[in-house]
Scaffold this motif. Structure first.
Motif, PDB file in Angstrom:
ATOM      1  N   THR A   1       9.938   6.706   1.369  1.00  0.00           N
ATOM      2  CA  THR A   1       9.926   7.359   0.061  1.00  0.00           C
ATOM      3  C   THR A   1      11.320   7.778  -0.375  1.00  0.00           C
TER       4      THR A   1
ATOM      5  N   LYS B   1       0.839  -1.190   0.000  1.00  0.00           N
ATOM      6  CA  LYS B   1       0.000   0.000   0.000  1.00  0.00           C
ATOM      7  C   LYS B   1       0.885   1.255   0.000  1.00  0.00           C
ATOM      8  N   GLU B   2       0.555   2.187  -0.883  1.00  0.00           N
ATOM      9  CA  GLU B   2       1.261   3.473  -0.927  1.00  0.00           C
ATOM     10  C   GLU B   2       0.756   4.351   0.207  1.00  0.00           C
ATOM     11  N   ARG B   3       1.696   4.927   0.954  1.00  0.00           N
ATOM     12  CA  ARG B   3       1.378   5.883   2.003  1.00  0.00           C
ATOM     13  C   ARG B   3       2.242   7.117   1.784  1.00  0.00           C
TER      14      ARG B   3
ATOM     15  N   VAL C   1       6.133   3.095   0.998  1.00  0.00           N
ATOM     16  CA  VAL C   1       5.339   1.908   0.660  1.00  0.00           C
ATOM     17  C   VAL C   1       5.274   1.004   1.885  1.00  0.00           C
TER      18      VAL C   1
END
Length: 153
Positions: free
Chosen positions: A70, A50-52, A56
């Motif tokens: 990131t 899941k991208e936050r 990731v």
């Protein structure tokens, strides 16, 4: 009053030195693809990667959660080079924790004496990487941090 202030300052300085120690970390590599392919929990399947805003997030089917920040680069390696790596599993992490503690015990005893600081934080013990198969030829390798534990970079 002055003695109390000096004592408090000394305790803060001592605590800072305990946290700033340079104890070697073991390198471990986990195969995210293996956990992703074998996950049978339907509710978790859509949340495994899941991208936050921080990076990731990887969920090993509810067994552990990691964050790839990131600002950390992803390495791409040839699948033929995967045999150079020894893969750990979440199931054998406690054995690796025990081995790490035995290995660093003499260093901690030398520095602090018989009463040395204990850590439960796997980010202090391990430099952790996750691999994810991208194709038949290439795999991504992410430098990750264990979530729900203090992250020291």
């Amino acid at each position: 009053m002055l003695i109390k202030i000096i004592l408090i300052f000394f305790l803060f300085a001592l605590t800072g030195n305990l946290c700033a120690q340079e104890i070697p970390k073991d390198k471990i590599v986990l195969n995210f693809t293996q956990y992703k392919d074998k996950c049978e929990d339907i509710d978790l399947l859509k949340h495994l990667k899941k991208e936050r805003k921080e990076g990731v997030q990887f969920n090993l089917c509810g067994k552990a959660i990691f964050l790839h920040p990131t600002n950390v680069q992803v390495d791409t390696i040839s699948n033929t080079n995967l045999e150079e790596y020894t893969f750990a599993t979440i199931e054998n992490i406690e054995t690796l924790v025990h081995k790490w503690r035995e290995k660093v015990r003499p260093m901690l005893q030398k520095k602090y004496g018989k009463l040395f600081p204990q850590t439960e934080n796997k980010n202090n013990m391990f430099e952790t990487y996750l691999t994810e198969k991208l194709s038949d030829d290439y795999t991504a390798m992410y430098r990750v941090y264990w979530l729900n534990q203090e992250i020291q970079r």
